[in-house]
Design a protein around this motif. Structure first.
Motif, PDB file in Angstrom:
ATOM      1  N   PRO A 259       0.818  -1.205   0.000  1.00 51.45           N
ATOM      2  CA  PRO A 259       0.000   0.000   0.000  1.00 51.45           C
ATOM      3  C   PRO A 259       0.858   1.262   0.000  1.00 51.45           C
ATOM      4  N   SER A 261       0.142   4.476   0.927  1.00 52.90           N
ATOM      5  CA  SER A 261       0.164   5.254   2.162  1.00 52.90           C
ATOM      6  C   SER A 261       0.563   4.296   3.237  1.00 52.90           C
ATOM      7  N   THR A 263       2.586   3.811   6.140  1.00 53.65           N
ATOM      8  CA  THR A 263       2.980   3.555   7.514  1.00 53.65           C
ATOM      9  C   THR A 263       1.912   2.710   8.178  1.00 53.65           C
ATOM     10  N   GLY A 264       2.349   1.873   9.065  1.00 46.86           N
ATOM     11  CA  GLY A 264       1.391   1.068   9.787  1.00 46.86           C
ATOM     12  C   GLY A 264       0.982  -0.196   9.059  1.00 46.86           C
ATOM     13  N   ASN A 266       1.112  -3.915   8.034  1.00 38.45           N
ATOM     14  CA  ASN A 266       1.644  -5.131   8.618  1.00 38.45           C
ATOM     15  C   ASN A 266       2.519  -5.832   7.585  1.00 38.45           C
ATOM     16  N   PHE A 288      10.292   5.369   2.139  1.00 38.39           N
ATOM     17  CA  PHE A 288      11.396   5.238   3.073  1.00 38.39           C
ATOM     18  C   PHE A 288      11.051   4.427   4.310  1.00 38.39           C
ATOM     19  N   ALA A 289       9.978   4.840   5.005  1.00 48.87           N
ATOM     20  CA  ALA A 289       9.680   4.224   6.298  1.00 48.87           C
ATOM     21  C   ALA A 289       9.379   2.739   6.148  1.00 48.87           C
TER      22      ALA A 289
ATOM     23  N   SER B  14      -0.910  -4.992  15.702  1.00 46.89           N
ATOM     24  CA  SER B  14      -1.523  -3.733  15.233  1.00 46.89           C
ATOM     25  C   SER B  14      -2.854  -3.525  15.911  1.00 46.89           C
ATOM     26  N   THR B 135      12.363  10.158  10.396  1.00 42.68           N
ATOM     27  CA  THR B 135      12.928   8.988  11.069  1.00 42.68           C
ATOM     28  C   THR B 135      12.200   7.720  10.709  1.00 42.68           C
ATOM     29  N   GLY B 136      12.937   6.739  10.270  1.00 39.30           N
ATOM     30  CA  GLY B 136      12.321   5.440  10.085  1.00 39.30           C
ATOM     31  C   GLY B 136      12.570   4.632  11.333  1.00 39.30           C
ATOM     32  N   LEU B 137      11.636   3.773  11.662  1.00 40.63           N
ATOM     33  CA  LEU B 137      11.782   2.918  12.830  1.00 40.63           C
ATOM     34  C   LEU B 137      12.131   3.682  14.108  1.00 40.63           C
ATOM     35  N   ILE B 230       5.932   0.212  15.712  1.00 38.37           N
ATOM     36  CA  ILE B 230       5.167  -0.744  14.907  1.00 38.37           C
ATOM     37  C   ILE B 230       4.718  -0.083  13.608  1.00 38.37           C
ATOM     38  N   LEU B 231       4.279   1.164  13.706  1.00 39.05           N
ATOM     39  CA  LEU B 231       3.830   1.859  12.511  1.00 39.05           C
ATOM     40  C   LEU B 231       4.997   2.185  11.603  1.00 39.05           C
ATOM     41  N   GLY B 232       6.171   2.293  12.191  1.00 41.84           N
ATOM     42  CA  GLY B 232       7.364   2.460  11.375  1.00 41.84           C
ATOM     43  C   GLY B 232       7.803   3.898  11.190  1.00 41.84           C
ATOM     44  N   ALA B 233       7.018   4.844  11.631  1.00 46.53           N
ATOM     45  CA  ALA B 233       7.432   6.238  11.473  1.00 46.53           C
ATOM     46  C   ALA B 233       6.610   7.098  12.403  1.00 46.53           C
ATOM     47  N   ALA B 238      -0.234   8.373   9.632  1.00 47.28           N
ATOM     48  CA  ALA B 238      -0.326   7.013  10.151  1.00 47.28           C
ATOM     49  C   ALA B 238      -1.249   6.984  11.353  1.00 47.28           C
ATOM     50  N   ASN B 288      -6.944  -1.984   2.555  1.00 52.69           N
ATOM     51  CA  ASN B 288      -7.104  -0.756   3.329  1.00 52.69           C
ATOM     52  C   ASN B 288      -8.544  -0.506   3.658  1.00 52.69           C
TER      53      ASN B 288
END
Lengths: 455, 949
Positions: A259, A261, A263-264, A266, A288-289, B14, B135-137, B230-233, B238, B288
């Motif tokens: 996806p 968008s 972030t988040g 799984n 990136f993230a 999640s 920032t990632g992670l 967990i969300l990664g950023a 998010a 989604n």
């Protein structure tokens, strides 16, 4: 029995007549006036089945001698980009301009950068920012770096004779007279003529990746390609997959379903798919993230192959985030925007020197490399236009010319022909690997030849 | 099998984040009636600050976590409660949504901006927003480097994932204990059940609300800190997505039950994960969309809508029309001036760019007018307006560009399809209202964004379509000026249409359906048809605005008007005033202009001093902060700031005129009216009332019904009054209901107060209880004036009011009802005295019969007698046997020293136990005196006009 014509039936007749009249009127009006659009100065709308040009022609108005943004002492340049993805872009452009301004500018004109606008990943904002830069700030040229450059945006800039520079993987960078990708046109298949991919974008990815797998060769090398759902990513994936097969390697997975968008999300389903396909090198084309999360999850789930992406090269960031450095441990990054600071070389060193001279942190980031190169191109074109600078002289300077975006003649890694650059790419890359908190060069920067395949 | 377990575990991780936010959402919604969209923002800010403290300033993990979760979050909750939520509690649904959306935008912006400023000023080298956002992670509470374990079935679990699961489990237990086992939790649930009753039972609802916000903030902060890795950023988007999915979970809990909301979050997480893993549709964005499908389904099937359909009670009173009674031209004046100014500006003063800004603003105005129709007129909050814009724009682009259909025909077809979409969005409105309806429309909008507008056919594989500027005869819309003027004309036409609609029979149908569907349908209006039609009209207007908007941009894509814009738009329109079409137009122009103004600053002509100039700011945060402040301002005046301005003008005019008129008439200057005619009208009305009262008094005396006692609003000198009311004036809005009432309630006696409907009995009770504030006068309780004392404190002081319609909490059990005032030993006394209640102690109080409920309401009074008990129509709807039991109870109370005021319409029963009697009529006491001074027979024939029933 006398027939009584009640009032009601007259009303019904009247309403029906009105309805008919309205319908006829609408169709008639649209037939007469509706199809008239404003004077059509060219429309490079991608995906329009109506246009099928038979030969490669540059789309856009001829230069008409406009001097918007140009004065005897100044050239105004505007800038719109996605700040979160391309840190360092604005600083590098500023540094390049400071360096040339320190030498008196070009023909007495100094370059002035309007503070960059951030489109925050919104194509809509990107468009309105571009419109604002031209209409309100009255800039001469626009620099842009965003994954969200719409055809409408490039069409607008093209129609307004605004020289535009960017990273050419969006359709608008191909075939438009006034739009210049700093490595040429990287978006394949958007030109009506080509079934062939005149593009080195893929070779600059696939070939270095295969090199990493030595001594394995041929079908022993199996690629997994995982991208997000952006059209640019999907078509890039398709290119790469075609090229992988054509070069005799194996495509273990070609997935375009992460996806956008992102972030988040799984990562587990994607991790499972990659592991189950048995590939030994994975190429991630994601924001990136998500790359950090997916890379980490792959390793945690026991994936033993190599992982490569082209996004996570952000010098300085690994040191400040231990978690990120850990997640990306061992990752290979294909840096296609120029020679890296770690790799050294004259061009990279000059960029770093310019940053230092301008008082900026001496980190050459992805965004910084691109911004610096875009600035070099503009400077070269403006030099070629001579003392009289307007849109006509600029355009003739930008055609039929070989431009090198190194500021040390003869030593530049980037060579790109114009106007050919509107149709083909001139891409290159180098490979670095994350070790601890550092990016270690694994393969030096080289330009890859345009690879023509298909019909 | 391995994949299955792995997907479930990662889905649960999640899901746990959703659970945390969903619990906070449910807790604060049930306690305060406000659905807080800004929880995502609180989570974001907490994650942001945690990162700054932990990674940026190298504070230890646990200290940073405690500082954020138990320091920052509660403080933020308190600030929000005081500044925004408390004033907002009685506002309309749309005002509440607007305020929380404003906060959603402002809180992240303020966090970034404030920290950036601090970092810049202190030169501390701590990473600022441009670094943090990249920032990632981000790290969480788990130590770095991240550990990962492999559970059975090859299931990976990271340490961060484990932390999330543990945090969620701890919170679940804590919430259960809080709500079920503590007295604070019981009070919160009582407030949720019946707010006004809780207040007069001594529960400070300001306190319970505050705690609800504190706990909600803490939950959000926890979700942010453990959820960010967990969300990664650290990204607002998010967390926003998390909030929407958590809303779906809250809906699974019926917006009432926290345990179910919690479970709902976990279920959604697992469901999403399994679907992403196993189901591969060709549809982009399908996985989604799953939470929004669940949200929609849950709302339609599970929500017991507590608010009235078609709006909430707060909506029913239209804001005061401050210009009432003014001539027509005066009413229209501000808008005529505005239109004239706009015309002159666009045609002559603005350059091409600014003419374009006005054109865009007017396109937005037309979109905003659609809100006036569906929300301002219809009272239904719709968050799907952006979907209508996208639908119209994309369809027009598709038909025009790909199929070459003429532009007007393409628009026509597009609008027809948009109307159809409008009807689809309207379908939930048949069953839902208030916040559930708003969420349903939001769910549909998000489904549209994630599925329908991701369809490559419709959105041209994400590139969008180019929409042209057309030429209609002499009007060449390529020119921004021409476009702006044309749009102004269109906007004015639509305004006219809406005004006519309001006054038409159809408009009355809409108002009727909004007020009460049942009444409307019994009057021959079809509510379903009205609602669907209203949404369809609103959709067409929004679609039209959308086509203009995309035509101005010359681009239509799925990104042009994303669903979230709909929230922002609603917030903007509510800020300016949702009911006034003109306010919507102003809102559109203002939002377009403000952004540009903020970016470009002010640059005047050369003779203006330079310090008045400003270079503007490219900071994207400033507009958001300003918007948030607007949200706060709105909470002060929920009708919007135009109404607020109008209100202030009106108040000024009134003061001036009232003073003049009162002086002229030689009267005290407390009368409120804008015009001398108004003052005269009020004076004459008062005179009329006084005359009526005098007549009734005369009747009572003349007929021999009463002899002795006291006539009118006076108090005999030697009364030992527990409660002494002097000169009480009480109004609802502009209508005065109690006109200078004076009354004394004698200590240790049962006084019964009789009066017909409309005499002011219930108002008097509400005023004594503290739920209604008098305009002037005093209420002395044992010598102390308690007028300024809040309701919940009066109960503790000994003034207990038993309201009409049973003073019990139907949603709490019988035992819990008693627990609010009595301890265990005292409750046992009640069970002994009233065995029927004892048998039913675990049942919900709402399931008791009327008589049992009344006994339950009054039983605590026997055990802990107050100083004075005021019972409003205690015998209403009860069987004779029960009434007899009640009357015995009152006598017993009186014998134990409690003073009792029984306010009744039915005379016979109460008269038998009354010591003193009083009559109230038209907001005045007509007669009061001892029971002996009253002749029963004459009372019936002379006063009541019939047999003693």
């Amino acid at each position: 029995m006398p027939r009584v014509r009640s009032k009601r039936s007259w009303h019904r007749v009247a309403s029906a007549a009105t309805a008919v009249f309205m319908t006829v009127g609408v169709i008639g009006a649209s037939g007469v006036a509706g199809a008239t659009t404003a004077k059509d100065v060219g429309n490079a709308s991608a995906g329009s089945a109506v246009n099928t040009a038979k030969s490669q022609k540059l789309v856009g108005p001829k230069g008409t001698g406009l001097t918007r943004g140009i004065s005897s002492s100044q050239i105004k340049v505007g800038c719109v980009y996605t700040a979160a993805d391309f840190a360092g872009y604005e600083q590098a452009i500023g540094a390049a301009f400071s360096a040339i301004n320190a030498k008196g500018g070009v023909n007495g004109r100094k370059f002035s950068l309007v503070p960059c606008l951030d489109d925050a990943n919104s194509p809509q904002t990107n468009l309105t920012d571009a419109q604002q830069l031209v209409n309100q700030n009255q800039v001469f040229s626009v620099f842009t770096l965003s994954a969200d450059t719409l055809p409408s945006t490039t069409t607008f800039l093209n129609n307004n004779q605004t020289p535009t520079f960017g990273w050419g993987f969006d359709p608008g960078f191909c075939g438009n007279k006034w739009v210049f990708g700093f490595t040429g046109c990287l978006a394949p298949g958007t030109l009506p003529t080509s079934n062939a991919f005149h593009n080195s974008f893929s070779s600059s990815i696939v070939t270095p990746m295969a090199k990493l797998m030595a001594p394995l060769t041929g079908k022993q090398i199996s690629f997994c390609l995982q991208s997000d759902t952006l059209p640019a990513s999907i078509s890039a994936n398709h290119q790469e997959a075609t090229m992988i097969s054509a070069l005799g390697y194996k495509v273990g997975l070609n997935a375009n379903n992460f996806p956008t968008s992102s972030t988040g999300v799984n990562p587990t389903p994607f991790v499972q798919a990659i592991i189950n396909s048995g590939c030994n090198i994975t190429y991630l084309s994601l924001p990136f993230a998500s790359i950090a999360t997916l890379s980490y999850s792959l390793k945690a789930a026991g994936y033993k192959g190599k992982i490569m992406d082209f996004t996570t090269y952000v010098p300085g960031l690994l040191g400040s985030s231990a978690a990120l450095a850990g997640a990306l441990a061992g990752e290979y990054i294909n840096v296609s925007t120029g020679p890296t600071q770690e790799g050294g070389g004259a061009y990279a060193n000059s960029e770093v020197a310019a940053l230092k001279a301008a008082g900026q942190p001496a980190f050459l980031t992805l965004g910084g490399m691109i911004g610096y190169s875009e600035a070099q191109m503009l400077i070269q074109f403006v030099k070629g236009a001579g003392k009289t600078l307007n849109t006509t002289t600029f355009l003739s300077a930008a055609s039929g010319k070989v431009v090198s975006y190194s500021n040390q003649p003869g030593h530049g890694p980037g060579l790109i022909n114009w106007p050919a650059g509107h149709f083909v790419s001139s891409d290159g890359s180098s490979t670095v690997q994350v070790e601890g908190t550092k990016y270690v060069p694994k393969d030096s920067y080289a330009q890859y030849p345009t690879y023509v395949f298909g019909k | 099998m391995d994949q299955f377990i792995a997907l479930i575990v990662s889905g649960a991780v999640s899901g746990a984040i959703y659970s945390l936010v969903a619990s906070g959402l449910t807790l604060s919604y049930t306690a305060t009636g406000i659905f807080n969209f800004s929880y995502g923002a609180i989570a974001f800010s907490s994650a942001y600050i945690f990162y700054t403290l932990n990674t940026g300033m190298h504070w230890p993990v646990w200290i940073s976590a405690v500082a954020v979760i138990f320091g920052f979050a509660p403080i933020l909750g308190i600030i929000l409660d005081v500044a925004v939520f408390k004033p907002l509690a009685r506002a309309t649904e749309s005002a509440k949504i607007m305020a929380t959306v404003g906060l959603l935008l402002a809180i992240p912006a303020m966090t970034q901006w404030i920290l950036d400023e601090i970092i810049a000023v202190t030169h501390s080298g701590v990473p600022n927003s441009s670094v943090v956002l990249q920032t990632g992670l981000p790290p969480g509470l788990a130590p770095i480097p991240i550990k990962s374990w492999t559970l059975p079935f090859h299931t990976p679990l990271t340490s961060n994932g484990l932390v999330v699961l543990i945090a969620a489990a701890v919170c679940a237990v804590a919430l259960w204990l809080l709500l079920g086992k503590t007295s604070l939790g019981l009070q919160m649930r009582a407030v949720v059940d019946r707010d006004s009753l809780a207040q007069i039972r001594g529960i400070n609802n300001a306190k319970t609300s505050r705690y609800a916000w504190i706990f909600g903030s803490v939950l959000a902060a926890l979700a942010g800190v453990v959820g960010a890795p967990i969300l990664g950023a650290i990204s607002v988007n998010a967390f926003l997505t998390v909030t929407f999915i958590a809303s779906a979970a809250a809906v699974i809990g019926g917006l009432k039950s926290i345990p179910w909301a919690f479970a709902g979050g976990l279920i959604l997480g697992v469901l999403q994960s399994l679907i992403a893993g196993y189901i591969h549709t060709g549809l982009n964005g399908f996985s989604n969309a799953v939470p929004f499908l669940v949200l929609l389904g849950g709302l339609i099937f599970f929500t017991r809508d507590r608010s009235r359909r078609g709006g909430s009670t707060a909506d029913e009173v239209p804001p005061p029309d401050y210009l009432k009674g003014m001539p027509q031209w005066r009413k229209g004046l501000p808008w005529i001036v505005a239109v004239a100014f706009l015309t002159v500006y666009v045609c002559f003063l603005a350059n091409d760019f600014w003419a374009g800004v006005m054109a865009e603003g007017l396109a937005l105005s037309i979109i905003f007018l659609s809100f006036t129709v569906v929300t301002g007129m219809g009272g239904m909050v719709s968050l799907a307006q952006a979907t209508f814009c996208s639908m119209a724009g994309l369809t027009t682009g598709l038909l025009f560009t790909r199929y070459g259909i003429p532009f007007f025909l393409a628009c026509f077809i597009a609008l027809a399809l948009t109307a159809l979409i409008g009807v689809i969005v309207a379908l939930p409105a048949i069953r839902l209202g208030g916040i559930p309806l708003a969420l349903a429309t939001l769910a549909l909008a998000l489904l549209g964004d994630n599925v329908l507008f991701q369809w490559n056919f419709l959105n041209n594989t994400s590139n969008g379509w180019t929409i042209p500027r057309i030429v209609i005869g002499p009007l060449n819309l390529t020119s921004n000026r021409v476009m702006a003027m044309s749009l102004l004309v269109v906007a004015l036409l639509i305004m006219l249409l809406i005004n006519n609609l309001k006054k038409s029979p159809w408009g009355r149908s809409i108002a009727a359906v909004r007020s009460s569907e049942i009444a409307a349908s019994s009057s021959g209006v079809a509510p379903v048809r009205v609602k669907l039609a209203l949404f369809a009209i609103s959709a067409v207007i929004a679609g039209l605005g959308g086509i203009f908007f995309t035509s101005y941009q010359m681009s239509a894509g799925s990104f042009t008007t994303p669903a979230l814009d709909g929230l922002l738009w609603l917030a903007t329109v509510v800020l300016f005033g949702i009911r006034r079409p003109a306010a919507a137009v102003l809102a559109g122009v203002a939002s377009s202009a403000t952004n540009i103004i903020l970016q470009s600053g002010f640059h005047w002509w050369s003779w203006v001093p330079s310090w008045l100039s400003w270079n503007g700011t490219t900071s994207s945060e400033i507009p958001l902060i300003l918007f948030g402040l607007g949200a706060v301002g709105l909470s002060r005046n929920p009708d919007g700031f135009i109404s607020q301005m109008a209100g202030q003008n009106h108040a000024r005019r009134v003061k001036r005129a009232a003073k003049k008129a009162a002086l002229a008439a030689g009267q005290p200057t407390g009368i409120v009216s804008a015009t001398p005619e108004g003052v005269a009208a009020i004076l004459s009305e008062e005179a009329g009332i006084a005359a009526q009262v005098v007549e009734t008094e005369g009747q009572l005396i003349g007929s021999g019904t009463v002899h002795g006692g006291t006539i009118g609003d006076t108090v005999p000198l030697d009364t030992d009054a527990v409660l002494l009311i002097k000169g009480l004036h009480v109004s609802y809005g502009d209508v005065e209901v109690i006109h200078g009432l004076t009354f004394a309630i004698e200590r240790g006696k049962i006084t019964s107060l009789f009066g017909v409907n409309g005499s002011g009995k219930s108002t008097l009770c509400s005023t004594i209880s503290g739920l209604v504030k008098p305009g002037s006068g005093s209420i002395e309780f044992d010598g102390n004036d308690i007028v300024k004392m809040p309701a919940y404190r009066r109960a503790d002081q000994g003034v207990l009011v038993a309201p009409e319609s049973r003073g019990i909490f139907p949603g709490l059990s019988v035992e819990e009802n008693l627990m609010l005032r009595l301890n265990a030993a005292e409750r046992d006394e009640v069970y002994q005295r009233f065995p029927r209640i004892g048998e039913r102690r675990k049942l919900m109080a709402g399931s008791l019969s009327g008589g049992e409920q009344q006994l339950l309401a009054l039983a605590p009074v026997l055990i802990k007698p107050p100083t004075i008990l005021i019972a409003d129509e205690p015998t209403l709807g009860l069987a004779p046997l029960v009434i007899a039991e009640l009357l015995t109870l009152f006598q017993e109370l009186r014998d134990r020293g409690t003073t009792i005021l029984l306010v009744e319409e039915k005379v016979r029963d109460v008269l038998s136990i009354a010591d003193n009697v009083a009559f109230i009529e038209l907001g005045h006491i007509v007669w009061s005196g001892p029971r002996e001074d009253l002749d029963d027979e004459r009372l019936v024939s002379a006063y009541l006009g019939g047999k003693l029933s």
